[in-house]
Write an enzyme that holds these catalytic residues in place. Structure first.
Site, PDB file in Angstrom:
ATOM      1  CG  HIS A   1      -2.053  -0.958   1.114  1.00 40.41           C
ATOM      2  ND1 HIS A   1      -3.109  -0.779   0.241  1.00 40.41           N
ATOM      3  CD2 HIS A   1      -2.297  -2.127   1.752  1.00 40.41           C
ATOM      4  CE1 HIS A   1      -3.952  -1.787   0.358  1.00 40.41           C
ATOM      5  NE2 HIS A   1      -3.487  -2.625   1.261  1.00 40.41           N
TER       6      HIS A   1
ATOM      7  CE1 TYR B   1      -1.834  -7.563  -1.498  1.00 40.46           C
ATOM      8  CE2 TYR B   1      -1.932  -9.926  -1.135  1.00 40.46           C
ATOM      9  CZ  TYR B   1      -2.549  -8.681  -1.138  1.00 40.46           C
ATOM     10  OH  TYR B   1      -3.871  -8.553  -0.787  1.00 40.46           O
TER      11      TYR B   1
ATOM     12  CE1 TYR C   1      -5.884 -12.543   1.699  1.00 41.38           C
ATOM     13  CE2 TYR C   1      -5.260 -11.400  -0.301  1.00 41.38           C
ATOM     14  CZ  TYR C   1      -5.580 -11.378   1.037  1.00 41.38           C
ATOM     15  OH  TYR C   1      -5.594 -10.182   1.725  1.00 41.38           O
TER      16      TYR C   1
END
Length: 769
Positions: free
Chosen positions: A18, A74, A286
């Site tokens: 992020h 990711y 996930y």
């Protein structure tokens, strides 16, 4: 978003997906405002982004293998924006990271982790089947700006050709096209796509920071094209783990607060096996952070509070959260270790140790896993568990997953096993402990709770009774081209021997597992008449990376790259209108912010200082004259810098008020940037601008602003006195007034005075009077 960067995790949790994503959004907004001449907010936003991400670039120097701890999926989320940041700061601020040691190794993170056929990748940590974003965009970036050898364009081409369009592995709609524009911008057609020199040969690769071993990455799909992976590393990766535990970069880092390992899994000593490019033993993607949803071990009986009654997994297991447990207690010290990763004559040997991934109360002395890839379609796995004398453990359970196909039960000469049926045949596993026992396994499907993108996973559970001091269990995994004829095992305290024969070959494997072994060998394999030795001299040694020198100065130096851009633009804009009626309007435009009250305050402060208004000479001016005019301009940028420092201090104070004293203290240390750079200040009405030092933390207030605050304070006091006087008058004299109109009039006056009082209080609060 600028204000949230001081309080939200993405502002201070480094090397997390992020952070570059949000920072690049803020930087893009800054560049748009800069292009339109809004210097005030553009500088605030750009400086904050550079301040955050330049720290990340320093920390990335400790990651020597080019990996990212959040995994390939990711990792592509992170680099989608991180590469945009590198591109933008090079283009606009002359800050170059194209020779960064991490980015030079990053190609291997894509090349060594993709399965044969270029459709799936290692799915370690939270993951889909391959990449969340790209990776074509990232690969052409690496080729154009870093490698310049055509390999990035080649791998991007292979991914593009083989990409799944529908079904498992197809990109999500939200991710399919969002890197297309950067791929177009960065692609260099002059770089002819050329595969790496070792393409086509299965190669062993060890990511020493990530703690991951891969074998057979980026092979063409086909028979006898294997892929093998093994994971046993430090929580967060070696660099992050050592930074936290060795207290490196102490001026920035305050423990796990500054990192986020939430997307990792309790998966130390886990592995995957993809013979013929067909997923046989896979990760569970996930899902919830349970040990049994990884190809790892659990133990019984449990010695502490656990997610499943009687069974205890790794210490980072999270029972009531979507994220891994990593910040406090024994979970913060979780680690595994790759002991050896070797290849000899086409045989691969890997050994890992995961004892420090389990609770010390289990009294485990060792949790060792050995992998031997004997043939492209034949894998031997041996688990060895050593117990302390007072260990309460009685059983261990091993788990093996396949997210696509259910396991079916099978047996072979009294040895229990399981298989999955694929298009090209059966992929089978058999197991046996060191006493010759083969317990029956259980096959099941674990459905994931709502909120996860995947339905669940199929798995096999094999439970073994533990014996003191050591217990071993051997598993063999083989594809449809291998026919097992015999399988047996025997051992003592220091060694285990596995005898295995197929229709074409005979193998005798000697594994040295004891600490006091006489021979300096990990393993020896007799394949028909060939002897293959894996020597302990080739063991992997854990090496700590030294802290980067002058790391604070590196960030400060790169911050200074942004200032000339803003200063030069300020001069160019103001020089055009220096002696015209548009000067004040232009200055207001440069200082404009989204908050009009802040804009008015900044403009008032700027114009309270007498501005030098030199009349321009008539006729043509030379280059030297333009420079003189440029240098004589009033210093709006100094005002902008002061505003930036004031905004930073205010937001840190806001965070301090919202948080506990301990946390806010940490954040003040994290974000309290001290800038000792030169700043121009106006001194006098008819003198040239002089340069001097700006003392950090001080606020320079103009005379007009001080007078304005004083007047506001006086009016506020007088209005409070008037309000209470009118209120007393109402209560004493007009309570029983015969005239209703008189009472209404007084109430109206009180209401109006209350409104004026609120306005004055608000103004006083803004001016900090």
């Amino acid at each position: 978003m600028y204000e949230k960067s001081f309080t939200r995790g993405w502002g201070f949790q480094y090397l997390h997906n992020h952070q570059p994503t949000n920072c690049v959004a803020l930087l893009t907004g800054s560049l748009v405002l800069l292009n339109q001449g809004f210097l005030q907010e553009a500088y605030l936003w750009a400086k904050q982004v550079i301040f955050i991400l330049e720290k990340s670039m320093v920390l990335l120097k400790d990651i020597k293998d080019g990996s990212l701890n959040e995994g390939v999926a990711y990792g592509s989320y992170t680099t989608r924006s991180l590469f945009q940041y590198m591109f933008l700061v090079q283009r606009h601020f002359n800050i170059s990271h194209f020779n960064h040691p991490w980015i030079k190794q990053h190609f291997a993170f894509y090349y060594r982790t993709v399965h044969p056929g270029f459709q799936r990748t290692v799915a370690i940590a939270d993951s889909n089947y391959n990449w969340f974003y790209g990776p074509e965009s990232q690969l052409v970036f690496l080729d154009t700006y870093v490698m310049r050898n055509g390999s990035g364009n080649w791998l991007a081409e292979q991914v593009r050709k083989n990409r799944i369009q529908r079904g498992p592995g197809a990109p999500a709609k939200a991710q399919r096209w969002c890197t297309l524009h950067t791929e177009f911008l960065w692609y260099d057609s002059s770089l002819t796509p050329i595969p790496p020199t070792d393409h086509g040969l299965p190669t062993l690769h060890y990511f020493e920071d990530w703690g991951v071993v891969t074998y057979g990455g980026a092979l063409p799909a086909g028979v006898n094209r294997p892929f093998l992976s093994f994971k046993s590393g430090k929580l967060g990766g070696r660099a992050i783990y050592d930074i936290v535990h060795e207290k490196k970069y102490s001026q920035w880092i305050k423990g796990w607060t500054n990192f986020n390992a939430g997307h990792e899994h309790p998966d130390q000593n886990s592995f995957t096996f993809v013979p013929n490019g067909v997923p046989f033993i896979t990760e569970a993607l996930y899902g919830p952070k349970y040990t049994f949803l990884n190809n790892a071990l659990m133990f019984s009986p449990a010695t502490s509070e656990t997610c499943y009654k009687h069974w205890e997994g790794q210490v980072t297991e999270a029972c009531n959260s979507k994220w891994l447990k990593y910040k406090n207690g024994i979970s913060a010290d979780c680690r595994g270790q790759v002991i050896a990763a070797l290849e000899q004559s086409g045989v691969v040997f890997i050994r890992g140790e995961a004892v420090h991934a389990y609770n010390p109360s289990l009294k485990l002395k060792s949790s060792q896993r050995n992998l031997l890839l004997l043939e492209p379609q034949l894998l031997l796995l041996v688990d060895q568990i050593q117990l302390e004398e007072d260990s309460p453990l009685e059983k261990m359970s091993a788990f093996f997953h396949n997210t696509d196909v259910a396991f079916e039960e099978t047996t072979k000469d009294g040895v229990n096993g399981a298989y999955v049926q694929q298009k090209d045949g059966q992929y089978t596993m058999l197991w046996m402990d060191d006493k010759g026992k083969s317990e029956k396994g259980s096959m099941a499907f674990k459905a994931y709770p709502r909120g996860y993108s995947y339905n669940g996973t199929h798995f096999v559970n094999v439970t073994t009774t533990l014996r003191y001091p050591v217990t071993r269990t051997a598993y063999i995994f083989f594809g449809p081209s291998v026919e097992i004829q015999s399988f047996s095992i025997r051992g003592d305290l220091d060694r285990i021997d596995v005898f295995l024969s197929t229709r074409e070959n005979t193998y005798t494997v000697y594994l040295s597992t004891g600490e006091t072994s006489v021979k300096p060998l990990f393993a020896m394999v007799l394949a028909n008449h060939q002897k293959i030795v894996f020597d302990k001299a080739s063991a992997i040694r854990d090496v700590s990376v030294q802290e980067a020198r002058d790391y604070v100065s590196v960030v400060e130096e790169n911050l200074q790259h942004a200032k000339p851009v803003f200063q030069q633009l300020e001069k160019q804009i103001l020089a055009r209108v220096l002696n015209t009626d548009n000067f004040r309007k232009t200055a207001e435009h440069l200082l404009r912010q989204s908050d009009k009250r802040k804009t008015a305050e900044a403009i008032e402060k700027f114009f309270s200082v007498p501005l030098q208004q030199n009349k321009a000479k008539k006729g043509k001016k030379g280059k030297g004259d333009n420079l003189k005019v440029s240098n004589s301009l009033p210093n709006i940028f100094a005002q902008i810098e002061q505003t930036e420092k004031r905004e930073r201090q205010k937001l840190l104070q806001l965070r301090h008020d919202e948080s506990s004293d301990e946390k806010s203290g940490n954040l003040r240390e994290i974000f309290d940037f001290v800038d000792n750079s030169y700043v121009k200040q106006e001194q006098g009405t008819n003198k040239n601008v002089k340069h001097g030092y700006f003392k950090p933390g001080t606020t320079v207030r103009s005379t007009a602003q001080s007078l304005s605050a004083s007047y506001t304070r006086v009016f506020l006091i007088l209005n409070i006195a008037t309000f209470f006087f009118l209120l007393a008058l109402q209560l004493i004299r007009f309570q029983k007034a015969p005239s209703l109109h008189a009472q209404r009039f007084l109430y109206a006056v009180l209401l109006l005075d209350s409104f004026v009082l609120l306005c004055l209080y608000s103004s006083c609060s803004q001016a900090q009077c």
